[in-house]
Design an enzyme around this catalytic site. Structure first.
Site, PDB file in Angstrom:
ATOM      1  N   GLU A  51     -26.650  76.011   3.789  1.00  0.00           N
ATOM      2  CA  GLU A  51     -25.993  76.622   2.649  1.00  0.00           C
ATOM      3  C   GLU A  51     -25.977  75.630   1.485  1.00  0.00           C
ATOM      4  O   GLU A  51     -25.704  74.447   1.677  1.00  0.00           O
ATOM      5  CB  GLU A  51     -24.538  76.949   3.039  1.00  0.00           C
ATOM      6  CG  GLU A  51     -23.731  77.620   1.954  1.00  0.00           C
ATOM      7  CD  GLU A  51     -22.298  77.920   2.369  1.00  0.00           C
ATOM      8  OE1 GLU A  51     -21.889  77.483   3.474  1.00  0.00           O
ATOM      9  OE2 GLU A  51     -21.573  78.588   1.623  1.00  0.00           O
ATOM     10  N   LYS A  88     -24.336  85.647  -1.093  1.00  0.00           N
ATOM     11  CA  LYS A  88     -23.107  85.686  -0.286  1.00  0.00           C
ATOM     12  C   LYS A  88     -22.191  86.772  -0.839  1.00  0.00           C
ATOM     13  O   LYS A  88     -21.910  86.827  -2.037  1.00  0.00           O
ATOM     14  CB  LYS A  88     -22.422  84.325  -0.372  1.00  0.00           C
ATOM     15  CG  LYS A  88     -21.334  84.123   0.670  1.00  0.00           C
ATOM     16  CD  LYS A  88     -20.837  82.674   0.600  1.00  0.00           C
ATOM     17  CE  LYS A  88     -19.940  82.349   1.771  1.00  0.00           C
ATOM     18  NZ  LYS A  88     -19.577  80.913   1.770  1.00  0.00           N
ATOM     19  N   CYS A  94     -22.337  81.114   6.128  1.00  0.00           N
ATOM     20  CA  CYS A  94     -21.019  80.592   6.481  1.00  0.00           C
ATOM     21  C   CYS A  94     -20.124  81.719   6.997  1.00  0.00           C
ATOM     22  O   CYS A  94     -20.511  82.440   7.912  1.00  0.00           O
ATOM     23  CB  CYS A  94     -20.431  79.877   5.256  1.00  0.00           C
ATOM     24  SG  CYS A  94     -19.169  78.654   5.675  1.00  0.00           S
TER      25      CYS A  94
END
Lengths: 339, 339, 339, 339, 339, 339
Positions: free
Chosen positions: B62, B149, B183
């Protein structure tokens, strides 16, 4: 039967707990196969023991009453089934319980006698179809309701029917919001999300899966749902089932030794932060107990609330059809259904 | 930089692999903070090294390009933000990359040069809003697309915008269907289900979470999705970030020692049966490599296919709005949009 | 507490007002932090005082009940949060109110007792997610509905969820059409336009922004919307929050002096022509009152009707998705939802 | 004409400015009514003067070329119009400019000669319909394009046509993204949002509104859009228009004194934080200059990006039909149209 | 009021008409300005009288209810408007009618009581914007729908909004297909063509244009459309409007004499062959009646069918966007909209 | 032939006209049937006469060259045609002119000789199909182009083909923009709108319709289009056609008397305000002349611009396919077509 409470847990569980704390026990024990009255007697003994430690909530494994017919194949091959298999199913059908019915009444009475919340896996008989069901009772001795397994796994699909959306309850109780998912239902992300949306805080996972990777799923669910996870499995040896030829294991004449472990347990209690509070136990029958601090939930939801601030409902939305689905509906019953 | 490939893996990875097998590497390394050209140089070195072992797929953590501003709070308190915090954001904004843009071109060229599928976390700049994005490239040097995201975590919500349903891609490639969740998106059951429904086989999970419980989620996803899971995290020490006062850690004057580990990695590769193939590594920067036998997927799906035979669509159905959502749409751009 | 009504206003407000005129009060006062019962007592005293001047409408600031956690950062840094921050959030969560719930009942009763329309900012608790919400009550003591802040600002995104299109109400009341936008929502042109389209006449702007430029936005909105704008902010000193170490300001040990003004108010009432009718007050806690002549609206709309003759719908059209968005919908609840 | 540059500004504007800084001038001056060649001469003198201070961008008021027929009513009453009014319109029509056309060529040449970006309000003649238009030119002497006022105000609707969605340009230039909204268009929230979505950084607001409340709108737009706002208005006295009876003011025989101020200016330059950089000037004709630090934009967008992280596109979305709308389309012209 | 029916018509109109014939009346009468209840009373008396002659269709002039503010200029000059003008607008706004609303209910009741088709011009109030609208009612007392003027003329653009494509109805009734275009809309060839395409047979033209050239347009439309044309205008004297200073005519102190004719009528009924059946009347208030032989339509269409055999759709095709255009659309209202 | 110019007109037409004024003549005269050379001689005499009065533009009737076969039916009955009718058509075909061709050259030369703009109706021969066409010439003796009638009326459809969208020209000339529509084409609203969109200022209407209602259409078009309308018709007696039995009138043996008027003319010139400037003349052959003040156009467009400020293109839009349509297209010709 000599049940040894998990020692580490016993130390951790102190008397005079905080009022915001709930003492919970998961039972790791075997059905007495084909003998439902004896199984209920065993359930009562276990319940009494858990209550004596101050447990407010006791969770039994999948199919504890009625039994999980591990190792059997009910004589089924593709395109046929044996007469012997049909006989087996007849016995299995006879071991199941009607809901409501006398066995359910007895379980309710037990819960009331020992003043515990009781969550217990049973084989439910509805006419000629069986369901893998979890029943819920309160400490006042009331039957609260049931969850029917939505999707049986593998050969289970031959012996159990499929639940529907009307039996995915989460009960609001004085010790928190309680619900249950059975065995590999716990691997169904949409089902879990439905339960999260109902606000589940104490997530019961009666199971028959004793593999080590089961632990990963239990920890993940605790994190994902921001809830306590209580997984209860049977610990069974070959001898907990009838001997051959009455009950044939793995479809083979060369059966297992009587002491062979055929289900290793692995019952466990995990907190919303993913911390293992008790278990997993792979040693034998046991009562596994922990104190659940419900205040931890808000701590975890602050950063991750799967159906609150961390959802994206405008992108991803789940629809749950929670009306009962029946093959035949009689119009005179509609008013009742719509309640 | 002297990266030591994980030894156990090195042994397992033999030359002349089965054609149904994919060699994949997850990179565990730190951004060179505030220096995007140097970070791209580092990415190229790592890619070259992975390619030299025969890797066909390389997954970076990430925010590898642009950086994960760990420990910073951008001077924000409720109701206010400091001038210093604004300056920090301006630098952070300057380190991000436009998509498409020159840095994306360079990454595409790298993928083409080393003939690998490349999956890499970047900070994407779209006007004045940043997104935490993963980019995908093929071995022919083409940029395939991106995932933004959906829901940043905690303080990330201050510095990154939110993705929408139009950037949850799963790309069909010669080595399998590849997608990514970043994540704590991996804790969003509905997002995962959307990706399962797109048929994901190689599930990339670039992350910034180095806690041990992360491993449980990775194993669970492998089981739930019946897919390979490749989790890539940075391994960073305090000194990988600018020294104070340019960059203040944990909002405190008493900063950490330069060698303090501020992100411990834990990158891992897991098979659909929940078996850990490589990692997790908590030791330092590393390339973690395993051979993925895609034939395992069907083995696992036989018993559990989360969007197939084990779903209950008539009870539980997920709606994914995957059209782009924009505050303003220009009709003249519609033809272009619909591409 | 000794509240002095703004004197200039007091002079302007004469008894025996025109029937087409509405007397309105904006409250500029501080929450009693972490003490919701005391805050409700204070709200009642302020309401009583405003009613004694003949006010028909009373508007309280953003987060008056539950509190605006100014200066706190809840221990958050990118990638982490402190235990102390989690404790703070737990207390903040406990100070919030369920809607409906006992605090909402009390507010409704107050509105009925003092026979006023009441618009008040609260922190709403919905499970484990909090929302920054404005509640509306009528003089008959009914709760009318709520507006949830659509997009929190900065660090607010960590502690509050995001509203959706279903809670942007404008209520038709005997004193005009009333709605509210909270703090920087007032800078969202599309949200304002949605409210204009609903015919808002009395536009309430509970806020936490005390900067002088806020006045420009309030005047602009009055002109743009052709409506009365009533902006209500808290006036707080450091001592209105718990002392350190219980509550740490600006993330620093060296806290502010107890008498430091941490929110300077600036509450104001503006007419559709952009004329300031009362306020802005930056001096202290106060009740700021003005008589609103609703007939002025048509005067202004004659020349500029933002959603009428001065719109260009065939060129510019806004779509407002005002159905509730939920991560999970239960079909059995749909009838109820569609109400 | 003796234009005195605003002194405060002159002090603020130093030579050798930062390369990321743009020097911009708004012109506050009157049209020479009914004399377009003389007006263009005046424009050139003003442009030359601004360029001599180092200005890179010069913004002229609404209708500077062609004139704003303030105080006239073109003899119109409901249901009728006077012959004199028709004559007035004929003269007004004759003062307008074709686009493209010789006056546009002259303006382009001026921009090239003085090496400035030029934004100037003109009355555009398209057949027999006039439009209130803003033209854009670059320092290389190219005409870039035009914005036509979408919705004229009040009596303007009698003399000007209405623009459509195809002329709301924002031009990307070396000094930033430039666009314009004219007079009360600035009160159209959907139009502004369309321009924000195009990434406007230097927002020009040629106007004819000299009221003090105009300043509030300008400040609000700077905050809302996170952009620099440059508002340019004419400063006119009665004598800047032809004397009666050729030009009758306010429809009355008793005309105003020649020195009466009929438009007081109020031109202003505001930064994205709402800070007034220069002006407003209500004194007379003037050049108002400021240095725009484009880096301020990212600072402001960090906390509020109206079409980025602070939008809620899944709830509120604006559709802009930006194709030209024409009553009649000839298919042979379509290729040309689509350019 | 002593209305004398046009004598020539009275002779022509015999009792016991042919069943394929429709008796129609156009009303030539003045609004009672600023007094909507009295205007409705007058409408009822006129309707009763027309019905007593056997009329099946009664057409009232443009803006009969609400009034046509002839001679006023609402105090508007370019760039300004007077307070008096704003007051005038407020009164005018108050005289308008909501659709639906009590005045519409009363009109519907009238149509039902007198068993006539009623077509009547009103000023419609939609929030703060007014529209020049024609309402349609059937003899059963139902409100059928409305047409909003698409494009107001001259100063009307200041006081009325613009209709859109969703209100260009043609109603199929037992006496033929009925629609309306208002005043100079009748000069819009594309609008007329849209109505021809809807099959209009009885084309109502409520107007405020009393010039002789109006007759040419009416005859042309009858020929072009192959339809009956019924044009209804007010006949007003100065004294039908409030006296000065309440209502100022032509913006001048020296007002007109009370008996001055300010609108001379000219109402007329024309057949599809261009034959004038009744009127034009320029004498005073009157009911103008004719029998329409619908069989004439086919005679005329045989040689010229503007949207049939005489069209050239492969060369010339008209697109009518007849969805409502609104600046803001709420998704929850979409079902309702699509009705 | 003794043509008497309309006296009233002659008086009105003074020498030394205003430069913005155009002197125009419409010719009202009969074809010399079946004798095209003689018809051209007659055309030249009329042109010379008009030029001697100072006319700058001369408009001839429909089919002046080639003839309008009034009263004939070409022996056609449904399902058959007579041999005599076929002979008639052969003669009619022989009287027509090729475009280009020698007759066109002669007409061009005439226009150059008399220095007039010439607009003249002809029967165009294109292979074996005839078209009713209008030709345009400039005073320099150039052929400018042609308009082919789009849709013939009634029996005309048997003898003439249909034009397409490629021959609807409007020519920009020093005396204004000139075009033509023939006879009942003038009743086609979409065709007229196409011409308005091309900016027509001098609208020529060669016709064969001498009914009084024709005047209404001419007036209406002037108003609708804001243009001058010049309608030219033949004035013919029976004797202008060959005598029976060569040419049979009305399909009857009992032919008309030789002096019977079979086409009464009615040629007329109308201004944009609907004012009749000259004609209509129903007396005999004549030259009808008027001075056109082009400045009137802007006066009228000020209040009504049918394709400008009074259009509603976003609601009503006309598409004109103006590419040539051919039954057979050869690819080698495409480049030429696309020019």
């Amino acid at each position: 039967m000599a049940l040894v409470p998990n020692e580490a847990i016993a130390a951790e569980v102190e008397m005079g707990a905080d009022p915001s704390t709930v003492r919970a026990t998961v039972v790791q024990a075997s059905t007495i196969f084909y003998d439902t009255p004896a199984t209920l007697d065993k359930a009562e003994r276990l319940l009494a023991e858990a209550a004596s430690y101050g447990s407010q909530l006791v969770v039994f494994p999948e199919a504890f009453v009625g039994g999980y017919p591990r190792g059997s194949n009910f004589g089924i091959i593709i395109g046929n089934r044996t007469e012997k298999g049909k006989e087996e199913f007849k016995k299995y059908h006879a071991s199941a319980v009607d809901v409501p019915g006398p066995e359910v009444d007895r379980l309710a009475a037990m819960a009331g006698k020992y003043k515990v919340h009781l969550v217990i896996g049973v084989i439910e008989r509805d006419g000629y179809t069986l369901y893998c069901t979890v029943l819920f009772f309160d400490p006042q001795g009331h039957y609260l309701g049931k969850h029917r397994k939505l999707m049986p796994t593998g050969l289970e699909r031959i012996i159990w029917g499929f639940g529907d959306g009307s039996t995915i309850p989460v009960f609001e109780t004085p010790i928190g919001k309680i619900g249950a998912a059975i065995c590999w239902e716990n691997r169904m992300p949409l089902l879990r999300t439905a339960m999260y949306a109902k606000g589940i805080e104490i997530y019961c996972a009666p199971t028959a899966d004793a593999r080590p990777v089961w632990q990963a799923s239990m920890t993940h669910i605790a994190l994902e749902g921001g809830c306590f996870v209580l997984s209860s499995n049977q610990f069974c040896r070959r001898k907990d089932y009838p001997p051959p030829p009455e009950y044939v294991f793995n479809g083979t004449e060369d059966d297992l030794a009587p002491d062979s472990v055929v289900c290793a347990g692995g019952s466990v209690i995990i907190s919303p932060s993913g911390t293992v509070l008790a278990g997993p136990n792979y040693e034998g029958e046991a009562l596994i107990t922990a104190d659940l601090d419900l205040g931890e939930i808000v701590n975890e939801k602050f950063t991750f609330d799967v159906v609150g601030h961390y959802s994206r409902p405008e992108v991803l939305s789940l629809n749950v059809r929670d009306h009962p689905t029946r093959p035949v509906t009689f119009t005179s019953a509609k008013t009742e259904d719509s309640k």
